[in-house]
Design an enzyme around this catalytic site. Structure first.
Site, PDB file in Angstrom:
ATOM      1  CG  HIS A 157      -1.231   1.450   1.094  1.00  0.00           C
ATOM      2  ND1 HIS A 157      -2.615   1.825   0.536  1.00  0.00           N
ATOM      3  CD2 HIS A 157      -1.748   1.928   2.986  1.00  0.00           C
ATOM      4  CE1 HIS A 157      -2.603   2.723   0.509  1.00  0.00           C
ATOM      5  NE2 HIS A 157      -2.834   3.193   1.951  1.00  0.00           N
ATOM      6  CB  SER A 158       0.514   4.266   0.802  1.00  0.00           C
ATOM      7  OG  SER A 158       0.526   5.518   0.772  1.00  0.00           O
ATOM      8  CB  ALA A 159       5.890   5.045   0.779  1.00  0.00           C
TER       9      ALA A 159
END
Length: 410
Positions: A277-279
């Protein structure tokens, strides 16, 4: 912001304001501290002003009193119950007395409550899913600060292994989004539904912790007096402990490489999947980059949820090939789940996560994420590693990635 109530008080002269109702109180984003004061004994009580506004409305009075109990009056609270909250059977954080959802106090209160929330989730990971907590680094003679990951007891011998990599900000292992775990529910904010899917499919799991890269020599002391500070008030100046980098885990990418080298590379699994997820997506791409051959041989695919990775013409061919052939990114969008959202040059296909807010994407995309992963698992390893049928020239403008990740910190 909360809905403005029809009983708003404009303070015209001294005309008596309409009595506050429970709806006024629950709809507001006002801190409970605006309705309180300390009495002569130093106890937190409801202010005369709010008592006169509430009048004889028992419901509203009960609600306010229940909010007073959400402010611990002891130092170092470490359990949700000390904040007078609990998780109900829908996975919502609710007041023990009223069943109402979380009500804001101040940032320190939110952060410390947030710490008890992730500890609660981690206790469920251990109790309900049998995961084990492991402290990093593994060096036996290291005595600096450490960070924790969670692994299935059979991570080394299992045939199938799933890697779960969170983003940045305040999240800890077990969470996709702290704010959702506090304000919404654990189904959308935590990894528990992902653990359930893995359990059903006979997968062992490794839960990473890429964004915890520093620690303090001693735990920070939490002063309950800080829970009473209003926005314009400053607490006592206090000696802050020095943050020390965690050995071998000084950055999110170093952490992911360390866990791969010390766990995944030693695991027997022939089927390995990943959700990032995300970073966490950037970390997963760096893993593909730095551990190229081994990752290409063993990792059948990555499901990104609103990942902030980016692939460009400058990236090595093996990265471009892997990301395009074996990955998909569920991005924030107003479109229905799985609507195609384009494919930036050199990058993987983007599809809608079925939600237009970044932090919801892992929760709302879960069914599609696993459908994709199981299809990737079934196709692996039959694809031709020499297949170069992917973008080598860019026709459209290359990917622009919004690198902000502030949502995780709330």
């Amino acid at each position: 912001m909360g809905n403005s109530s029809s009983h708003s008080h404009h303070g015209h002269g001294h005309s008596k304001a309409a009595p506050l109702t429970e709806a006024d109180l629950t709809n507001t984003r006002k801190s409970i501290l605006e309705w309180t004061e300390l009495n002569a004994e130093g106890e937190l009580v409801l202010s005369e002003q709010v008592l006169s506004l509430v009048g004889d409305n028992e419901e509203a009075l009960h609600y306010l009193k229940s909010l007073l109990k959400t402010i611990p009056r002891v130092d170092n609270p470490n359990a949700i119950s000390q904040f007078n909250y609990q998780y109900n059977d829908k996975g919502e954080l609710v007041n023990i007395d009223t069943g109402k959802k979380f009500h804001w106090v101040n940032q320190t209160h939110y952060d410390v409550l947030g710490d008890t929330v992730f500890k609660h989730i981690q206790s469920l990971m251990v109790k309900d899913y049998g995961l084990e907590e492991v402290w990093l680094p593994l060096d036996p003679d290291y005595d600096g600060p450490k960070s924790n990951i969670f692994v299935s007891p059979n991570w080394e011998s299992a045939d199938k292994l799933m890697l779960l990599i969170q983003g940045s900000g305040a999240v800890r292992p077990g969470q996709w989004a702290r704010a959702l775990c506090i304000n919404d529910n654990l189904t959308v904010g935590s990894i528990l539904p992902y653990l359930e899917k893995c359990k059903e499919a006979g997968y062992a799991v490794i839960v990473f912790n890429p964004n915890q890269n520093t620690g303090t020599e001693q735990p920070e002391h939490i002063y309950c007096s800080d829970f009473l500070l209003k926005p314009n008030q400053r607490g006592e100046p206090r000696e802050r402990q020095k943050k020390v980098k965690i050995l071998h885990n000084e950055s999110n990418v170093k952490h992911v490489l360390y866990v791969w080298d010390n766990f995944v590379s030693k695991a027997k699994a022939t089927s390995i999947g990943c959700v990032a997820h995300s970073a966490g997506g950037h970390c997963a791409q760096m893993l593909v980059d730095r551990r190229g051959d081994e990752v290409a041989k063993r990792l059948y695919g990555i499901a990104f949820t609103d990942s902030v990775h980016g692939v460009s013409k400058r990236d090595p061919d093996h990265v471009k090939h892997f990301i395009q052939k074996r990955c998909r990114n569920w991005v924030q969008s107003r479109d229905p789940l799985d609507t195609k959202e384009g494919k930036p040059a050199y990058d993987c296909l983007r599809v809608s996560a079925g939600h237009d807010k970044h932090e919801w994407t892992s929760g709302t995309a879960i069914e599609s994420v696993f459908k994709f992963l199981w299809a990737r698992e079934a196709a692996f390893p039959d694809e031709d590693p020499n297949d170069t049928n992917y973008d080598d020239v860019t026709s459209s403008s290359s990917s622009t990635t919004d690198d902000t990740d502030g949502t995780d910190s709330n």
